[in-house]
Scaffold this active site. Structure first.
Site, PDB file in Angstrom:
ATOM      1  N   GLU A 182     -29.061  -6.393 -33.135  1.00  0.00           N
ATOM      2  CA  GLU A 182     -29.273  -7.828 -33.119  1.00  0.00           C
ATOM      3  C   GLU A 182     -30.545  -8.003 -33.279  1.00  0.00           C
ATOM      4  OE1 GLU A 182     -28.589 -11.326 -30.374  1.00  0.00           O
ATOM      5  OE2 GLU A 182     -29.909  -9.738 -29.163  1.00  0.00           O
TER       6      GLU A 182
ATOM      7  N   LYS B 251     -34.840 -19.924 -14.090  1.00  0.00           N
ATOM      8  CA  LYS B 251     -36.176 -18.933 -14.138  1.00  0.00           C
ATOM      9  C   LYS B 251     -36.480 -18.875 -15.897  1.00  0.00           C
ATOM     10  CE  LYS B 251     -38.439 -15.356 -14.653  1.00  0.00           C
ATOM     11  NZ  LYS B 251     -38.252 -13.919 -16.024  1.00  0.00           N
TER      12      LYS B 251
ATOM     13  N   GLU C 267     -24.388 -14.480 -20.993  1.00  0.00           N
ATOM     14  CA  GLU C 267     -24.865 -15.150 -22.723  1.00  0.00           C
ATOM     15  C   GLU C 267     -25.363 -14.671 -23.198  1.00  0.00           C
ATOM     16  OE1 GLU C 267     -25.417 -16.386 -25.712  1.00  0.00           O
ATOM     17  OE2 GLU C 267     -26.142 -17.558 -24.721  1.00  0.00           O
TER      18      GLU C 267
ATOM     19  N   CYS D 118     -28.748 -16.703 -30.333  1.00  0.00           N
ATOM     20  CA  CYS D 118     -28.270 -15.842 -29.784  1.00  0.00           C
ATOM     21  C   CYS D 118     -26.893 -15.518 -30.685  1.00  0.00           C
ATOM     22  CB  CYS D 118     -27.206 -15.468 -28.455  1.00  0.00           C
ATOM     23  SG  CYS D 118     -28.575 -15.813 -27.024  1.00  0.00           S
TER      24      CYS D 118
END
Length: 308
Positions: A212, A7, A81, A115
């Protein structure tokens, strides 16, 4: 013979659908790889489905926590993750030109939509001015434009929502007192764009040093000793990756042993080996991708798996 339901993120379905065509060309049996597009509701339905034995999620820490709560007590396996706020640490004996290239690749590659992007730069005080000067000159040469043009260094931002988040965090950095630098560049009229950005005079407490951003924005801090560098690098809720730039092998090993990051690069950044495990600590998630460590969560080693 594991079967897979993939997905993709709701804003990035096209690459997954292209992969579906590659799977078809490879003549995998029907039903081995299945691709479901859609928003978070589609993802939630997959997480809750009784026919799914293992969930692997890559994305935001907030959604990762929601998935973990949903799966609690179900017996389903889970690997996450999630986000990162990686520190790129430059010592005064580093090959500076090489390090600057690593800094640029670490944060501006893929518009910072990575990331493990090196979004915090920790520079030893004695080389701070020289490093920042070289970095600013290098930013002036970056090419911003069509992501499908091989000569482009910085492409478009993923979505209007992500652009708004980047803009809001950058404004918070300016409001808190950090100094902003952006090279002179003309942004295309169509699409979502953000110029490569460097913040100096950044304090540890600033949002741009803690949250982030997931965009082409770098925060620069300084340190004097290796101990201070470790303390500042670890002062984050995340722990996905880190970079060390120094000529001393003993210092690399000393730092790597103390940095709370799943991957630590030495005199390079964003280099991967498919056989090597990748993953994080703390709010960067748990579990590993790549190599045997990445495959094992998808397998079962009990009597039931072997018909016993």
């Amino acid at each position: 013979g594991n079967t897979v339901v993939l997905k993709p993120a709701e804003t990035t379905p096209l690459s997954a659908l292209l992969f579906a065509d590659i799977v078809r060309q490879a003549e995998l049996p029907p039903g081995v790889v299945n691709i479901v597009t859609g928003d978070g509701r589609a993802g939630a339905a997959l997480v809750k489905h009784d026919g799914v034995d293992k969930i692997a999620f890559t994305g935001s820490t907030e959604v990762g926590k929601a998935i973990q709560r949903e799966l609690a007590g179900t017996g389903k396996k889970l690997t996450l993750e999630l986000g990162g706020k990686a520190a790129n640490i430059i010592f005064d004996d580093a090959a500076l030109d090489q390090a600057v290239e690593g800094i640029v690749n670490g944060i501006y590659f893929n518009q910072g939509h990575v990331c493990c992007a090196g979004s915090r730069l920790l520079v030893q005080e004695s080389i701070y001015e020289a490093t920042v000067a070289k970095l600013k000159r290098r930013l002036e040469t970056l090419r911003l434009g069509d992501p499908l043009d091989k000569n482009t260094d910085i492409g478009a931002i993923n979505s209007k929502l992500q652009l708004d988040k980047i803009t809001e965090l950058v404004e918070s950095g300016k409001a808190e007192g950090a100094e902003i630098f952006q090279p002179a560049c003309r942004l295309p009229e169509k699409g979502y764009w953000f110029a490569p950005t460097v913040f100096t005079n950044v304090a540890q407490s600033y949002r741009i040093a803690q949250e982030e951003i997931f965009g082409p924005v770098l925060s620069v801090l300084t340190f004097r000793t290796p101990e201070e560098a470790v303390e500042k690098a670890n002062n984050t809720p995340y722990g996905l990756s880190a970079g060390i730039w120094t000529e001393k092998g003993s210092r690399i090993l000393w730092m790597a042993d103390r940095l709370r990051a799943g991957v630590v690069w030495a005199n390079t950044f964003n280099r991967f080996d498919p056989a090597s495990p990748f993953g994080g600590y703390k709010e960067s998630g748990f579990g590993r991708e790549g190599g045997r460590h990445g495959l094992e969560p998808y397998l079962r080693f009990d009597n039931e798996a072997f018909g016993g």
